[in-house]
Write a protein that holds these residues in place. Structure first.
Motif, mmCIF file in Angstrom:
data_model
loop_
_atom_site.group_PDB
_atom_site.id
_atom_site.type_symbol
_atom_site.label_atom_id
_atom_site.label_comp_id
_atom_site.label_asym_id
_atom_site.label_seq_id
_atom_site.Cartn_x
_atom_site.Cartn_y
_atom_site.Cartn_z
ATOM 1 N N ALA A 31 92.290 30.053 126.589
ATOM 2 C CA ALA A 31 91.039 30.888 126.149
ATOM 3 C C ALA A 31 90.178 30.726 127.346
ATOM 4 O O ALA A 31 89.429 31.684 127.675
ATOM 5 C CB ALA A 31 90.292 30.366 124.851
ATOM 6 N N LYS A 32 90.254 29.865 128.196
ATOM 7 C CA LYS A 32 89.219 29.661 129.285
ATOM 8 C C LYS A 32 89.772 30.734 130.410
ATOM 9 O O LYS A 32 88.862 31.294 131.027
ATOM 10 C CB LYS A 32 89.540 28.228 130.025
ATOM 11 N N TYR A 33 91.290 31.089 130.524
ATOM 12 C CA TYR A 33 91.525 32.145 131.378
ATOM 13 C C TYR A 33 91.490 33.562 130.781
ATOM 14 O O TYR A 33 90.997 34.411 131.250
ATOM 15 C CB TYR A 33 93.138 31.937 131.659
ATOM 16 N N THR A 34 91.730 33.393 129.425
ATOM 17 C CA THR A 34 92.052 34.889 129.037
ATOM 18 C C THR A 34 90.567 35.291 128.410
ATOM 19 O O THR A 34 90.332 36.621 128.417
ATOM 20 C CB THR A 34 93.106 34.975 127.985
ATOM 21 N N GLN A 35 89.958 34.379 128.023
ATOM 22 C CA GLN A 35 88.249 34.828 127.567
ATOM 23 C C GLN A 35 87.174 34.380 128.427
ATOM 24 O O GLN A 35 86.394 35.191 128.942
ATOM 25 C CB GLN A 35 88.039 34.233 126.215
ATOM 26 N N GLY A 36 87.296 33.096 129.002
ATOM 27 C CA GLY A 36 86.295 32.607 129.767
ATOM 28 C C GLY A 36 86.327 33.264 131.216
ATOM 29 O O GLY A 36 85.327 33.560 131.659
ATOM 30 N N GLY A 38 88.716 36.257 131.486
ATOM 31 C CA GLY A 38 89.078 37.755 131.027
ATOM 32 C C GLY A 38 90.184 38.163 131.757
ATOM 33 O O GLY A 38 90.484 39.348 131.533
ATOM 34 N N GLN A 40 94.340 38.378 131.575
ATOM 35 C CA GLN A 40 95.408 38.315 130.601
ATOM 36 C C GLN A 40 96.721 38.124 131.404
ATOM 37 O O GLN A 40 97.547 37.319 131.018
ATOM 38 C CB GLN A 40 95.700 39.772 129.736
ATOM 39 N N LYS A 249 85.554 38.795 133.813
ATOM 40 C CA LYS A 249 84.094 38.058 133.366
ATOM 41 C C LYS A 249 83.071 38.383 134.664
ATOM 42 O O LYS A 249 81.938 38.257 134.159
ATOM 43 C CB LYS A 249 84.333 36.536 133.109
ATOM 44 N N SER A 297 92.427 43.470 134.348
ATOM 45 C CA SER A 297 92.745 42.215 133.556
ATOM 46 C C SER A 297 94.262 41.993 133.502
ATOM 47 O O SER A 297 94.747 40.953 133.147
ATOM 48 C CB SER A 297 92.429 42.548 132.115
#
Ligand code: CAA
Length: 417
Positions: A31-36, A38, A40, A249, A297
């Motif tokens: 999640a750090k890479y994919t959300q933190g 952004g 994919q 992000k 992304s």
């Protein structure tokens, strides 16, 4: 007289890496890479490709799609921060591979990620200046973002090129006349001579980006005509906002800063928005900025090309809905120079909206982390392309200190052979 981008074509390599896989290999929460951040997926360039081959493929595709004779191009500008020689410009290799004629002004531009915009503005001014010979320029932004394996910059790599025809028949984007600029000498990101990977002061680079955004936007806003109504914001005048996007992000942070500055500049509007600032900023981001981030992304950072990957992705997805509407664009190059400008999507945009991104992303192959690491370590070796190669030009390698390039059949021709 309308000046702007007549057509765009995007090229991104045949390989990609899922950031969840990279996170697992580095012992980081995905999640750090994919959300933190952004991100994919990110594009991975194989050794038989470099900025020259990517630029030439994007250039060949835009010329073919527009039915433009390469010999009619009077200016060929190639922007990159992944130069292959200290003296010989990337642009002259591209000039040769594309068959552009001898009566052409051609050179390479460098100012970190800003150089693509520097090239676009230079080309637009050249077209605007006119002359006896009809003026059409080919501008190509091409880059491979590389950081050390295992470094904090590693999940923000990527590769790709965007080629843009710039002229008096802008079917993709009519450029506005004004722009706001901002420059200052900072050490946020740089690549000393002899190094293949960039050095970056990560958090400082984010701060420098946001400072430059504020400086460029405030200048731009002051030049805006007609003047604003007391409760009007610049955001009300644009349908979308596009940002240089090293990772999605960053565009979110940028839009948050932009939105607040814009509202604060309008006192009546600020009084309405301030009590629910975070909610209003989040809503503004979803509506204005998020729609352009689909491709970045999955491609990652393409440095000089990043802003124009966003534009191409937006046109592919929304050109019909955006016709007649205005978009804002922000370009940032570390070091630093930044520019805020705008353009209008003409009614002809749906006819030129296929820039190749969606097709290439659909057809590319995701590799595992050992394969990505092997490709990254092989470096600038050149070679013969593997099966499924999506490009039209190959970097064979260096012989006698000279880089050697060749052409392969376009994918469509290969498929029908
Ligand atoms: N789940 C969800 N989110 C998580 C998380 C988890 N488990 N763990 C961390 N996060 C979040 C963090 O909170 C942070 O979000 P916010 O910024 O919103 O707080 C985000 O993930 C990133 O975490 P860190 O800040 O700790 O990440 P980092 O320090 O390891 O690296 C970076 C981030 C500095 C941007 C680094 O990737 C980097 O150096 N990149 C290259 C430089 C760059 O791209 N700079 C951008 C501006 S300069 C520019 O634009 C020019 C250019 O192209 C280079």
């Amino acid at each position: 007289m309308s000046i702007g981008i007549e057509r765009l074509a995007v090229y991104t390599p045949q390989y990609g890496l899922a950031l969840a896989d990279l996170a697992a290999a580095r012992g980081v929460a995905p999640a750090k890479y994919t959300q933190g951040l952004g991100v994919q997926e990110m594009a991975v360039a194989p050794p038989w490709e470099d900025v020259v081959t990517m630029a030439a493929t994007a250039g060949a595709r835009v010329l073919r799609a527009a039915g433009v004779d390469p010999a009619s191009i009077g200016m060929l500008l190639v922007a990159t921060e992944t130069a292959v020689d200290h003296a010989k410009p990337v642009s002259i290799f591209v000039h040769d591979l594309l068959g552009v004629g001898p009566h052409c002004r051609t050179y390479e531009l460098k100012h970190a990620c800003y150089a693509g915009t520097a090239a676009l503005m230079t080309a637009a001014d050249w077209v605007r200046a006119g002359g006896a010979r009809p003026r059409r320029a080919l501008v190509i932004a091409t880059d491979i973002a590389r950081y050390e394996l295992g470094s904090s910059g590693e999940p923000t790599q990527g590769a790709g090129a965007v080629a843009m025809l710039v002229g008096r028949e802008p079917q993709a984007l009519i450029l506005g006349d004004e722009s706001g600029t901002y420059a200052g000498n900072v050490h946020d990101f740089w690549r000393p001579l002899g190094r293949r990977e960039a050095i970056v002061d990560g958090q400082h680079s984010v701060d420098c980006y946001l400072i430059a955004l504020a400086g460029a936007f405030q200048m731009y806003r002051a030049l805006e005509r007609p003047p604003f109504e007391p409760d009007e914001a610049f955001q009300d005048r644009v349908a979308r906002m596009l940002y240089h996007t090293p990772f999605p992000k960053m565009a979110m942070k940028a839009h948050r800063r932009f939105a607040e500055l814009d509202w604060r500049a309008s006192h009546a509007r600020w009084a309405q928005v301030e009590p629910r600032l975070e909610e209003a900023a989040a809503q503004s981001y979803v509506e204005l900025a998020a729609p352009a981030l689909t491709a970045v992304s999955r491609i990652g950072n393409t440095y000089t090309a990043s802003l124009y990957v966003c534009l191409a992705s937006l046109l592919e997805a929304e050109s019909r809905m955006l016709t007649g509407r205005r978009v804002g664009l922000f370009s940032y190059g570390s070091g630093s120079c930044a520019e805020f400008f705008s353009g209008v999507v003409p009614t002809s945009a749906p006819r030129v909206s296929d820039t190749g991104i969606a097709t290439q992303l659909r057809e590319r192959t995701l590799v595992d982390v050992p394969t990505y690491e092997r490709l990254a370590r092989t470096g600038d070796a050149g070679g013969e392309p593997a099966a499924g190669f999506a490009g039209e030009f190959v970097f064979h390698g260096v012989r006698n200190d000279r880089r050697e390039y060749g052409r392969v059949e376009p994918v469509a021709a290969r498929a029908s052979a």
